[in-house]
Design an enzyme around this catalytic site. Structure first.
Site, short mmCIF file in Angstrom:
data_model
loop_
_atom_site.label_atom_id
_atom_site.label_comp_id
_atom_site.label_asym_id
_atom_site.label_seq_id
_atom_site.Cartn_x
_atom_site.Cartn_y
_atom_site.Cartn_z
CG ASP A 256 -2.07 -0.92 1.13
OD1 ASP A 256 -1.84 -2.10 0.79
OD2 ASP A 256 -3.20 -0.50 1.39
CD GLU B 250 -4.87 2.47 2.41
OE1 GLU B 250 -5.05 1.44 3.07
OE2 GLU B 250 -3.77 3.04 2.32
CB SER C 183 -3.86 4.80 5.17
OG SER C 183 -2.80 4.21 5.87
CB CYS D 42 1.34 -5.74 4.16
SG CYS D 42 3.01 -5.29 4.72
CG ASP D 43 -2.13 -2.08 4.83
OD1 ASP D 43 -1.29 -2.51 5.63
OD2 ASP D 43 -2.32 -0.87 4.64
CE LYS D 44 -6.34 -2.66 1.39
NZ LYS D 44 -5.20 -2.08 2.11
#
Length: 560
Positions: free
Chosen positions: A87, A449, A475, A128-130
């Site tokens: 991201d 984001e 975010s 991490c994010d996804k």
């Protein structure tokens, strides 16, 4: 004549048992398998390692430790990869449109391999994010014996005698524009803020979802905050390899562990630690894989009765390293125990009460008691009104008291880039409500984001006087008066599509209201004369736009 007898009780027996599977065995023998290997459990080691992603660059090392543990326990590991997107590298440009769509692709890719090759169990290695939520979606969807190893946070950086994380860098650009930092200082910050591998050193989406995985009981206790470079993380990885074999032998599956009560426990934890609003996208999608419906209203209901007890960056002064040294997730559960479902279990068979009672609370200032919280309510507030009948969310733990209620004129933008130019160009003034639309799951597409916009707002010292509202998302690095996830989105005909410059918008977090203060007859006239914008699309984004559902239900593909 006995050809070869394989006594295999596991699912993967379909690959190797009987003379008709000679071709399958021949393929596997080319990898070096011995006769006795065919009788062992086949364990998939799912890794999202790559070379362009600080959260993932170290995961190959963790995979080696996992595989050592699997071998020690008498099973056979088979590592395979899936994609991961950073991201941090996609903020503020077209690349961010591809990040949320990657979540469902990752989950699908894991399902394809695990089912096609009939693996007996899985160890998920991710950061991490996804990628973490994608792996949790695959883990719950497949419902095979599974365990997760989250990659761990990055160490904080050091700048001018204080700890810093990536959010300080993004807000620092505004400080440089305002000449509060020199060019040399901003360069020093840029070189210091990310000192090595791991997920960003704050309670962003990556670390929020790592805490979710631990609270759901799908990792070993202490995994979420064990840092990427710490030997503790290697030990947890090896032990996870050992534990997956036990889970296979005992036929313990995620559906035996994840219940609606454990989902509520995870939401409680997120609310207490100031978790990312992206949890409102990912947790409903994870819950749905097991047939549970987790709604925005559940986050609001739980957050109202859950105090915010640990003030981690970006909203507060502490880092993930401080949280780890204070006792990590187990110590947070210890403080929250009166608010939790105590009998929810983890992969070790321990209850939440067991974990909490055995936890060591090392710093009651970093992880405060519920009777002396940072804020009375938790991280999340769900706002409803004519702008957001399905709901919108805000991370209220990061909002200044002066902005808990706000009324101001709209400045409307149809993409993030135009809003960022306006903020840095000083055409946004105190009191404005910056409206960024056509950035939702369909309209973006991909629900980008808005971190560049929110960081610009804070960096330009507008965070205590000016708000942002959007059908996009924020975010985990975001702080300030930023309302996202507005549903229905502009591209789906939501009222956001009809807002005009100068319209008065009211945000009332205590009352959970988000209202466009325009007469109904004027709104109806606008609907007759305004055309919903559509973007020319191709490839994966075209398919995603057609299939994705509302953010209020987790932006899941199968909703359409």
């Amino acid at each position: 004549m006995d050809y070869i007898t394989i006594d295999k009780k596991y699912r993967s027996g379909v690959l190797v048992k009987g003379p008709e599977r000679a071709g399958h065995r021949a393929h596997l023998r080319s990898l070096g398998l011995l006769n006795e290997d065919f009788a062992r459990p086949f364990v998939g080691v799912v890794n999202s390692w790559n070379e362009m992603h600080p959260g993932h660059v170290h995961l190959r090392m963790l995979a080696e430790e996992v595989k050592k543990g699997i071998c020690l326990a008498g099973a056979l590991p088979f590592e395979f990869n899936t994609i991961s997107i950073c991201d941090g590298l996609t903020q503020g440009h077209v690349g961010m449109r591809y990040v949320l769509p990657s979540r469902d692709l990752i989950a699908d890719s894991i399902e394809l391999v695990a089912e096609a090759q009939q693996l007996d169990g899985l160890v998920f290695i991710s950061s991490c994010d996804k990628i973490e939520p994608a792996m949790l979606m695959a883990l719950t969807r497949l419902n095979l014996p599974s365990i997760m190893v989250t990659g761990g946070p990055m160490l904080p950086g050091a700048f001018k005698g204080r700890n810093v994380a990536i959010t300080d860098m993004r807000e620092g650009v505004g400080q440089w524009v305002e000449k509060r930092y020199s060019s040399q200082e901003i360069l020093e910050l840029e070189c210091a803020v990310c000192p090595g591998p791991g997920s960003c050193a704050m309670m962003g989406t990556a670390n929020t979802m790592a805490c979710v995985a631990e609270a759901l009981g799908l990792t070993l206790p202490g995994c979420a905050t064990a840092h990427a470079i710490d030997a503790k993380k290697k030990r947890l990885a090896k032990q996870s390899g050992i534990e997956i074999v036990r889970l296979i032998e005992a036929d313990v599956r995620p559906g035996d562990i994840v219940t609606f009560e454990s989902l509520e426990n995870a939401v409680t934890l997120c609310a207490a630690v100031g978790g990312s609003t992206n949890a409102l996208i990912h947790m409903p999608a994870i819950a749905a894989e097991l047939g549970y419906q987790l709604r925005p209203e559940d986050f609001d209901r739980i957050s109202r009765v859950t105090p915010h007890i640990t003030n981690i960056k970006p909203s507060g002064p502490y880092t993930l390293l401080d949280l780890e040294r204070a006792g990590g997730v187990p110590a947070v559960l210890k403080q929250l125990l009166p608010l939790l479902h105590p009998n929810a279990k983890n992969i070790l068979g321990q209850t939440v009460q067991n974990v909490a009672e055995n936890a060591f609370l090392m710093d009651a200032e970093v992880i405060r008691p519920i009777t002396s919280p940072v804020h009375k309510e938790g991280s999340y507030a769900i706002l409803k009104g004519n702008l957001s009948p399905e709901g919108a969310c805000i991370k209220q733990a990061g909002v200044a008291p002066s902005m808990m209620t706000h009324r101001g004129p709209a400045k409307v933008f149809d993409c993030e880039e135009d809003a960022v130019k306006a903020i840095y160009g000083k055409t946004i003034t105190a009191g404005d409500v910056v409206v960024i639309r056509y950035e939702g799951p369909q309209g973006g597409p991909g629900m980008r984001e808005m971190l560049s916009a929110t960081a610009a707002l804070m960096g330009m010292d507008l965070g205590t006087s000016t708000a942002i509202i959007t059908d996009g998302r924020f975010s985990g690095a975001t702080r300030g008066p930023c309302v996202g996830h507005i549903a229905p989105e502009a591209a789906a005909g939501g009222l956001l599509a009809y807002v005009q410059d100068g319209d008065i918008i009211e945000i009332d977090i205590p009352r959970r209201r988000l209202e466009l203060l325009v007469a109904e007859k004027d709104i109806e006239n606008r609907k007759k004369s305004t055309q919903i914008k559509k973007k020319p699309l191709k490839g994966v984004l075209k398919r995603y736009c057609r299939l994705v559902g509302s953010v209020s239900e987790g932006a899941r593909l199968e909703n359409m």
